[in-house]
Enzyme design. Structure first.
Site, short mmCIF file in Angstrom:
data_model
loop_
_atom_site.label_atom_id
_atom_site.label_comp_id
_atom_site.label_asym_id
_atom_site.label_seq_id
_atom_site.Cartn_x
_atom_site.Cartn_y
_atom_site.Cartn_z
N ARG A 1 0.85 -1.18 0.00
CA ARG A 1 0.00 0.00 0.00
C ARG A 1 0.90 1.24 0.00
NH1 ARG A 1 -3.56 -2.58 -1.59
NH2 ARG A 1 -5.66 -2.87 -0.76
N GLU B 1 -3.65 7.37 -4.87
CA GLU B 1 -3.93 6.81 -6.20
C GLU B 1 -5.23 7.39 -6.77
OE1 GLU B 1 -3.98 2.58 -5.67
OE2 GLU B 1 -1.87 2.51 -5.12
N HIS C 1 -0.84 0.04 -9.88
CA HIS C 1 -1.52 -0.86 -8.94
C HIS C 1 -2.14 -2.05 -9.68
CE1 HIS C 1 -3.69 -0.97 -4.79
NE2 HIS C 1 -3.35 -2.19 -5.20
#
Length: 317
Positions: free
Chosen positions: A235, A264, A282
């Site tokens: 993360r 993000e 991601h």
């Protein structure tokens, strides 16, 4: 009457989406504009019994509070930092994730980022495309992976799968997490700071929690050093991004390979500009096979819940 469920993001698997449409009355939040979403959700909220979401999106406390009939939150992913777990526990709302099925693909993307960073693959691709090779410009040599040490912060299933892959490259592996792992021959460092000091590559696999927020700070980055490489597939919140940018810019950190970011999909311009940083959006679990398996586990957990059967992969506690 089929249960009403709220879908925050569609599955990349058409088969999974078809099953949801077949067995439930589906309401797709991702099809609503930000301006429409609140009124739309308020109108249907009393009927919603299940939510399908992702690890990145989660379900926050304010949206959860709008859903008085909510019984289950089915997360397609393993991250829970976006889910208001305390609220879910207080209300007796079941939460499920999709562990195991994404382990190999996420481990693979970690290795891809490490290889790309250590061997300058992205920069070399650009060098060929821009004509540098044809102009016979000098190429700086990369570093071999053999004989290096990789430290893995967070040694769960994904961390262990990465360690298995690293061994094939002749890389020594260490790990750190607060709880020691029984039955592994991989040595455990005394702390995250010690792990960084002992490693050429630091790979972040730990969960995103309040306790791990910005845990990879300037002290850890300096310990990794000017020849060190940081890889993050966990993360973005685990990294102090401002400190990371500064360490890369002033040469106190050698390189980084990042699949996740603090805000993000917004990535700092400084990271995007640096040639010694490899960036992916991601996508650790984004393969056809794994996203179908994740979606199918979501479907199977929902089916078990509404049939009154034990959940396949519940979040404990």
């Amino acid at each position: 009457m089929p249960p009403d469920i709220l879908i925050l993001a569609p599955s990349p698997s058409a088969a999974v989406n078809a099953q949801l449409e077949e067995h439930y009355t589906c309401h797709h939040a991702w099809q609503q504009t930000p301006e429409e979403r609140h009124a739309w959700l308020n109108a249907l909220a009393p009927r919603i019994r299940g939510v399908v979401t992702t690890g990145a999106l989660g379900l926050n406390a304010s949206d959860m509070a709008l859903l008085p009939a909510l019984e289950i939150i089915a997360v397609s992913g393993v991250g829970l930092d976006g889910v208001a777990l305390d609220e879910a526990r207080q209300r007796g709302i079941a939460v499920t994730t999709t562990p195991n099925v994404l382990t190999d693909d996420v481990a693979d993307i970690a290795l891809g980022l490490l290889l790309a960073s250590a061997r300058h693959i992205v920069a070399l691709d650009r060098f060929v495309r821009d004509g540098g090779w044809e102009r016979r410009e000098a190429i700086a040599p990369a570093s071999s992976l053999r004989g290096k040490t990789a430290g893995i912060f967070g040694f769960g299933q994904i961390g262990q799968a990465i360690a298995h892959r690293l061994a094939a490259f002749g890389i020594e592996v260490r790990y750190f997490q607060p709880r020691a792992i029984a039955g592994t021959a991989v040595p455990r460092s005394a702390s995250l700071l010690a792990l960084a000091q002992e490693s050429d590559y630091l790979i972040i696999c730990a969960p995103g929690t309040p306790a791990t927020r910005k845990i990879v700070d300037r002290t850890v980055l300096d310990a990794l050093g000017p020849q060190g490489t940081l890889i993050n597939i966990a993360r973005g919140a685990l990294i102090d991004e401002e400190a990371l940018v500064a360490a890369l810019q002033d040469g106190h950190l050698g390189a980084a390979g990042l699949d996740v970011f603090a805000d993000e999909p917004h990535v700092p311009a400084a990271l995007r500009a640096m040639p010694n940083v490899v960036l992916t959006p991601h996508v650790g679990s984004l393969t056809v096979e794994t996203r179908h398996a994740m979606g199918q586990l979501v479907v199977d957990n929902l089916a078990a819940h509404f049939a009154g059967l034990p959940l396949l992969t519940p979040v404990k506690g």
